[in-house]
Design a protein around this motif. Structure first.
Motif, PDB file in Angstrom:
ATOM      1  N   THR A 307       0.384  -1.593  -0.124  1.00  0.00           N
ATOM      2  CA  THR A 307       0.378  -0.004  -0.265  1.00  0.00           C
ATOM      3  C   THR A 307       0.907   1.550  -0.302  1.00  0.00           C
ATOM      4  OG1 THR A 307      -1.781  -1.151   1.313  1.00  0.00           O
ATOM      5  CG2 THR A 307      -1.608   1.413   0.950  1.00  0.00           C
ATOM      6  N   ASP A 401      -5.803  -2.690  -6.237  1.00  0.00           N
ATOM      7  CA  ASP A 401      -5.055  -3.735  -5.113  1.00  0.00           C
ATOM      8  C   ASP A 401      -5.924  -5.004  -5.400  1.00  0.00           C
ATOM      9  OD1 ASP A 401      -4.489  -4.681  -3.423  1.00  0.00           O
ATOM     10  OD2 ASP A 401      -5.202  -3.628  -1.925  1.00  0.00           O
ATOM     11  N   GLU A 402      -5.163  -6.269  -5.654  1.00  0.00           N
ATOM     12  CA  GLU A 402      -5.394  -8.036  -5.216  1.00  0.00           C
ATOM     13  C   GLU A 402      -6.410  -7.729  -6.515  1.00  0.00           C
ATOM     14  OE1 GLU A 402      -5.329  -6.560  -0.839  1.00  0.00           O
ATOM     15  OE2 GLU A 402      -4.911  -8.364  -2.243  1.00  0.00           O
ATOM     16  N   GLY A 558      -6.489  -8.292   2.604  1.00  0.00           N
ATOM     17  CA  GLY A 558      -6.125  -6.777   3.187  1.00  0.00           C
ATOM     18  C   GLY A 558      -6.586  -6.120   4.469  1.00  0.00           C
TER      19      GLY A 558
HETATM   20 MG    MG Z   1      -3.300  -5.546   1.389  1.00  0.00          MG
END
Ligand code: MG
Ligand code: ADP
Length: 703
Positions: A307, A401-402, A558
């Motif tokens: 992050t 993200d992801e 996360g």
């Molecule tokens: Mg993460």
């Protein structure tokens, strides 16, 4: 150079004809000779090995036996006749059964003590007795003892094909007829220098050997050659796409590192970056300044600090006058990113917004306006960001993200959020084995954070059976007494949602009984709750108002609560490895020693045991991903299922890493010398490449 032979419709093959041809098209997508020839066996049986009757059990695959038929019998009514034969060798006897073609078999097999038979089939157990149904039976003659000394191909077939005689044997017969026609009419697809460099056998030879291997050595050579070819053309395509994109799509040039970045870096960075983080931030920065549009995958184990890397690069986008956004796969995660990032950037003059499905229309409208006016610098959100109404004044960098939760189509949508495509940074949730990354993301550049922030204590993982629950409760109480928080996760798998949901609720109840108010407070979060209810429960846990969080896998990605130091996973055997690793990654984020407890029933499959052992042995996400790939195969790895690149015909990403590396390097080498494949020596490759990528002819219309 086009091969009319390979393009011959399958109906022309001896003994196929229009009806079977139709069936082959429908069932196996075999339209023409080339399709049949590339319908490879899925395994081989060694016809040199003969079993003895006493060695046979129902767990064995196909077996071959040699002996005599003692007795035969036809049973049942006319239509439903069964034919039975008692087979024997010097070690015992077993039963052969035919439910179809009983009459024909009864004429073929005559019990006669001087006749010796070779029997070949799959043993099974029926009423406690070993039988082989529908075996192949051949009278031993001099000729077939010679023939039996070879590896025999086994093909997948379907019920509909089997009824029409096209079982594995039947397909092998078709392969035989077609291979007899093969004579300098299968063109080579690779360049001479590749063949020489890797000592590959020709395409034609490998096709013949894959169906009818002369020897185990030749089979290996054929497999190697065909795997290499398959992986080579995939890599060629990916690398060519990448080259084309780099040539034709211009990227925004982020020429400077300015006030936002520097101010944050010198004054507000909460900790020293790891060397890996520094290196990766630089890689990304250079890429975004190069003039090409960045498409980069950021890999790093759970908790490696992706992050922050993303945030630092987002600040560079701001420094260059662009907006940026961060898209997360779940609302919980989007909320959390929003909070972390808003908090970190508070001292700076930056507007950060949050857009998720549960935002009210009025709030959305405001965000939309702020985006268009340029007032909003950073937008964080879920899928809601993809909607067409979400338009920016000037977006320069998209962080996803992801990624595995998002598809390629969604990636493309983000590309179009500006007249010129923004840079794209994809952060992968769990480490992916290199082979998979090279195939799935082979057209992306890759950065890897291979170092965890300092001071982390490795998480201790243990495996316990359900009957240890009381002891676990005791341990939980100790941990809570010293101020720690605990996650308890239940599996929730769609197919049986009701049952899972019940498990969760039962679990929750027994925990509330064991951990009663007012001493203990418990949060619960699951997928069937409304977003604001989830958020409320989450917040209570984050603030430390509750000590235990009972949840389903919504907690998986996360979520960051550094004070939570125990992760208990219920029915752990029902989770895949990467998911277990993801879940475990929710703890071990603070300074305290953390624990992961895998609870299972006693009944564990072999794979289940291996998964538990792997988790207890290592914390290394890349190592876990490798085991996962071996266990499940690439097609099943999370989120990769839709991806066409993984429909491999012969190569296996869990086993053929070496071949893949060679193939990719060779593709790189060739493209660097001859990007458009125009050189004479690459003409085979160019031709094959064009064939494979020409709009796939719809063969069903021909015929
Ligand atoms: Mg993460
Ligand atoms: P992930 O890579 O799994 O997304 P995060 O970015 O959520 O990991 O980071 C995990 C935790 O580590 C966060 O609490 C973050 O603040 C912290 N962190 C990140 N980088 C560092 C660092 N260099 N030193 C110490 N802690 C760090």
């Amino acid at each position: 150079m086009s091969s009319s032979f390979l393009n011959t419709p399958i109906a022309y093959l001896k003994s196929v004809g229009p009806n079977k041809a139709d069936l082959l098209k429908k069932e196996l997508h075999i339209f023409k000779y080339s399709d049949l020839l590339s319908y490879y066996p899925f395994r081989y049986v060694d016809r040199t090995k003969f079993y003895k009757v006493k060695e046979i059990n129902a767990d064995l695959p196909y077996v071959q036996l040699r002996g005599k038929i003692m007795d035969t019998e036809t049973l049942g009514e006319k239509r439903k006749q069964r034919f039975k034969a008692i087979f024997t060798d010097e070690t015992g006897r077993l039963e052969l059964v035919w439910f179809q073609g009983a009459k024909w078999m009864s004429e073929k097999i005559k019990p006669h003590l001087s006749n010796e038979y070779i029997v070949f089939g799959k043993p099974s157990e029926f009423n406690g007795r070993i039988t082989i149904s529908h075996p192949e039976v051949e009278l031993v003659t001099e000729e077939n003892t010679i023939r039996a000394s070879a590896l025999q191909a086994v093909y997948n077939s379907t019920d509909k094909l089997k009824i029409r005689g096209l079982d594995s044997k039947g397909i092998a017969r078709m392969q035989k007829s077609i291979c007899l026609l093969v004579k300098n009419n299968i063109p080579e697809t690779l360049a001479v220098r590749i063949l020489e460099h890797f000592h590959l056998i020709s395409k034609e030879e490998s096709i013949k050997q894959i169906h009818f291997p002369e020897s185990p050595e030749m089979l290996k050579k054929a497999q190697f050659r065909l795997k290499f070819e398959e992986l080579f053309f995939i890599q060629l395509k990916l690398l060519k796409q990448k080259g084309l994109r780099e040539k034709s799509v211009r990227g925004f040039v982020f020429s400077k590192v300015g006030g936002y970045f520097n101010d944050f870096y010198t004054n507000y960075l909460p900790f020293e970056l790891t060397n890996a983080q520094k290196r990766v931030i630089k890689e990304i920065r250079i890429d975004m300044g190069s003039g090409k549009q960045m498409n980069r995958l950021l890999q790093g184990d759970v908790g490696s600090g992706k992050t922050l890397v993303a945030l630092m690069n987002m600040l560079i986008a701001l420094d260059n006058g662009f907006q940026t956004c961060l898209m997360a796969p779940t609302e919980i995660l989007a909320n959390q990113h929003f909070e972390t990032i808003s908090e970190l950037l508070k001292p700076l003059d930056i507007t950060v917004g949050l857009l998720t499905g549960s935002k009210k229309t009025k709030e959305r409208r405001l965000i939309h306006e702020q985006l268009l006016s340029g007032e909003m610098h950073i937008l964080i959100g879920t899928h809601a960001l993809l909607e067409d109404v979400v338009q920016f004044k000037n977006i320069g960098l998209v962080v996803i993200d992801e990624q595995h939760r998002f598809g390629v189509a969604q990636r493309a949508k983000m590309w179009n959020k500006n007249a010129q495509s923004p840079h794209v940074l994809i952060m992968s949730a769990t480490p992916i084995p290199r082979t998979l990354a090279m195939t799935l993301y082979g057209d992306l550049d890759v950065s890897v954070i291979d170092e965890l922030p300092p001071g982390r204590k490795p998480i201790q993982t243990i495996h316990r059976f359900d009957n240890h629950r009381d002891r676990i409760f005791g341990f939980m109480k100790e941990q809570i007494a010293v101020g720690r928080q605990i996650y308890i996760v239940y599996p929730l798998i769609k197919e049986s949602e009701k049952m899972d949901y019940k498990d969760l609720m039962d679990g929750y109840e027994s925990i509330t009984r064991a951990f009663p108010l007012p001493k203990y407070n418990i949060s619960i979060v699951h997928g069937q709750m409304k977003a604001d209810a989830k958020d409320y429960e989450m917040q209570r846990f984050i603030k430390g108002e509750t000590q235990i969080m009972v949840a389903t896998t919504v907690i998986e990605v996360g979520v960051n609560v550094p004070n939570a130091s125990v992760m208990i996973i219920e029915s752990a055997e029902r989770f895949g490895l990467s998911q277990l690793h993801q879940l475990r990654g929710r703890v071990g984020r603070g300074a305290e020693q953390s624990y992961c407890i895998l609870m299972t029933s006693f009944k564990l499959s072999k794979d289940g045991i291996l998964r538990m052992e792997t988790m207890c042995r290592t914390n290394d996400g890349f190592e876990i991903a490798d085991v996962d790939l071996k266990l499940r195969g690439p097609g099943d790895m999370s989120g990769t299922v839709q991806s066409g690149v993984l429909d491999l015909n012969i190569a296996d990403l869990s086993k053929d890493a070496q071949i893949l590396h060679s193939a990719r390097n060779m593709a790189l080498e060739i493209l660097s010398e001859d990007p458009d494949l125009q050189m004479m020596e690459n003409s085979n490759i160019a031709y094959q490449f064009a064939m494979m990528n020409s709009n796939k002819t719809n063969w069903s219309r021909i015929s």
